[in-house]
Design a protein around this motif. Structure first.
Motif, PDB file in Angstrom:
ATOM      1  N   LYS A  68       0.793   2.075  -1.322  1.00  0.00           N
ATOM      2  CA  LYS A  68       1.470   3.331  -1.002  1.00  0.00           C
ATOM      3  C   LYS A  68       2.430   3.163   0.173  1.00  0.00           C
ATOM      4  CE  LYS A  68      -1.009   7.114  -0.992  1.00  0.00           C
ATOM      5  NZ  LYS A  68      -2.069   8.089  -0.685  1.00  0.00           N
ATOM      6  N   VAL A  69       3.546   3.862   0.070  1.00  0.00           N
ATOM      7  CA  VAL A  69       4.509   3.941   1.173  1.00  0.00           C
ATOM      8  C   VAL A  69       4.827   5.418   1.372  1.00  0.00           C
ATOM      9  CG1 VAL A  69       6.784   3.304   2.024  1.00  0.00           C
ATOM     10  CG2 VAL A  69       5.516   1.714   0.562  1.00  0.00           C
ATOM     11  N   ASP A  70       4.468   5.941   2.544  1.00  0.00           N
ATOM     12  CA  ASP A  70       4.700   7.365   2.823  1.00  0.00           C
ATOM     13  C   ASP A  70       4.110   8.247   1.729  1.00  0.00           C
ATOM     14  OD1 ASP A  70       6.097   6.689   5.125  1.00  0.00           O
ATOM     15  OD2 ASP A  70       7.997   6.541   4.054  1.00  0.00           O
ATOM     16  N   GLU A  71       2.854   7.990   1.383  1.00  0.00           N
ATOM     17  CA  GLU A  71       2.115   8.783   0.395  1.00  0.00           C
ATOM     18  C   GLU A  71       2.625   8.626  -1.027  1.00  0.00           C
ATOM     19  OE1 GLU A  71      -0.718  10.249   1.301  1.00  0.00           O
ATOM     20  OE2 GLU A  71      -0.260   9.409   3.266  1.00  0.00           O
ATOM     21  N   ALA A  72       3.505   7.690  -1.269  1.00  0.00           N
ATOM     22  CA  ALA A  72       4.018   7.452  -2.619  1.00  0.00           C
ATOM     23  C   ALA A  72       3.600   6.055  -3.078  1.00  0.00           C
ATOM     24  CB  ALA A  72       5.529   7.580  -2.652  1.00  0.00           C
ATOM     25  N   TYR A  73       3.167   5.957  -4.310  1.00  0.00           N
ATOM     26  CA  TYR A  73       2.783   4.666  -4.877  1.00  0.00           C
ATOM     27  C   TYR A  73       4.045   3.990  -5.423  1.00  0.00           C
ATOM     28  CZ  TYR A  73      -1.997   6.453  -4.641  1.00  0.00           C
ATOM     29  OH  TYR A  73      -3.198   6.967  -4.208  1.00  0.00           O
ATOM     30  N   CYS A  74       4.501   2.959  -4.731  1.00  0.00           N
ATOM     31  CA  CYS A  74       5.797   2.377  -5.055  1.00  0.00           C
ATOM     32  C   CYS A  74       5.854   1.797  -6.474  1.00  0.00           C
ATOM     33  CB  CYS A  74       6.193   1.324  -4.022  1.00  0.00           C
ATOM     34  SG  CYS A  74       4.960   0.049  -3.709  1.00  0.00           S
TER      35      CYS A  74
ATOM     36  N   GLU B   3      -0.251  -5.557   5.364  1.00  0.00           N
ATOM     37  CA  GLU B   3       1.187  -5.346   5.553  1.00  0.00           C
ATOM     38  C   GLU B   3       1.994  -6.242   4.630  1.00  0.00           C
ATOM     39  OE1 GLU B   3       4.534  -5.713   9.125  1.00  0.00           O
ATOM     40  OE2 GLU B   3       2.397  -5.622   9.634  1.00  0.00           O
TER      41      GLU B   3
END
Length: 321
Positions: free
Chosen positions: A107-113, A63
């Motif tokens: 990843k955050v919500d399936e997106a690579y920040c 986290e």
């Protein structure tokens, strides 16, 4: 003032504190001189690596790792890390390259920040490509580029950018380690995402193969050998079937291949391994050569080259019996 966050006095810093400390120390490299500024920056990068990957005793908090990635993008620290890489020592650059690979995977919500950040700051990719010219940081940049190439949008940008053409120079650099590393990156660009690569090759066919022909006709034997091998690999991939059909219809490219084969066959000092390959494959080679159409006009030299190769292969077979 020291911009290194002193972990020992307060325990582990929060993601916001760590990123702020990293940012301040990297910005200080532009305004301060001397060993102290560099020491602060490198200690912060080392702390970042330990926080992202653990230190052998304490496992990373996932986290917290994700929060660091988000904060690094928010504060534009990802750009600062890349831009200041030439200022770091060998160990500092090694830590940075490691952190880069970890950050890109978050990843955050399936997106690579961090990947999204780079998509909006593609100059970082151009910077990494150009850094192959810098002997001290070339291999670090190669590692970081290959991490980027794992993601389709970043690979697609590099393929279609003007920076891509630099790889045709890099694979022939006199420094063997850097040239080999550049070739690995070049291969990843042309193999990791088949559909995108096929689309790129079709839309940039003339430009790409004009540049690739220079590798096939290079004066460097290793470059020629690797280029021929790699050409056969990516042309034979299923998505590139139409590219291959287009390529093999062009007599100029056939002439190049015949000349390359002649170089191997006519060499009076052929290594034993080369001789064995030619002998083991002589039936297929002779059949292929015999089935070539007769040349006309300027292509008559092709017949002469073919006849010479056939005679040399037959001599090798007879001598091996």
């Amino acid at each position: 003032m020291s911009f290194f966050f002193k972990v020992a006095s307060r325990g582990r810093p929060s993601p916001q504190e760590l990123v702020r400390s990293i940012k301040d120390s990297l910005l200080a490299l532009d305004t301060r001189t001397g060993a102290k500024a560099l020491e602060d920056a490198e200690k912060n990068v080392s702390t970042l690596r330990q926080t992202l990957s653990g230190d052998g005793e304490v496992e990373p908090n996932q986290e917290q790792v994700l929060q660091i990635a988000l904060e690094i993008c928010k504060e534009d620290v990802l750009s600062l890390l890349v831009q200041n890489m030439p200022s770091l020592s060998w160990e500092g650059r090694k830590d940075l390259a490691h952190c880069w690979s970890v950050l890109l995977r978050q990843k955050v919500d399936e997106a690579y920040c961090c990947v999204q950040y780079i998509e909006n700051h593609v100059d970082l990719l151009d910077f990494l490509v150009v850094c192959y010219k810098n002997l001290e940081i070339a291999l670090n940049c190669g590692n970081m580029l290959r991490e980027c190439i794992k993601y389709p949008t970043l690979a697609k940008y590099i393929l279609e950018s003007s920076s891509f053409e630099l790889f045709f120079q890099y694979v022939e650099l006199s420094n063997f380690d850097i040239a080999s590393d550049a070739l690995n990156t070049f291969k990843d660009l042309l193999t990791k995402h088949e559909a995108a690569v096929s689309e790129f090759l079709w839309s940039h066919y003339e430009q790409f193969f004009e540049l690739y022909t220079r590798l096939l006709t290079s004066t460097n034997y290793v470059t020629r050998r690797q280029s021929v091998k790699f050409l056969s690999e990516f042309l034979l991939e299923a998505p590139n079937a139409q590219i291959m059909k287009r390529y093999i219809l062009e007599v100029s490219y056939l002439n190049i291949m015949i000349v390359l084969l002649k170089v191997f066959v006519a060499n009076p000092n052929k290594p034993r391994d080369i001789i064995q390959v030619l002998v083991d494959n002589h039936r297929e080679l002779l059949k292929l050569l015999e089935n070539l159409p007769a040349g006309k006009g300027e292509d008559e030299q092709l017949d002469e080259e073919r006849d010479l190769i056939v005679k040399e292969i037959e001599k090798l077979v007879h001598s091996s019996v």
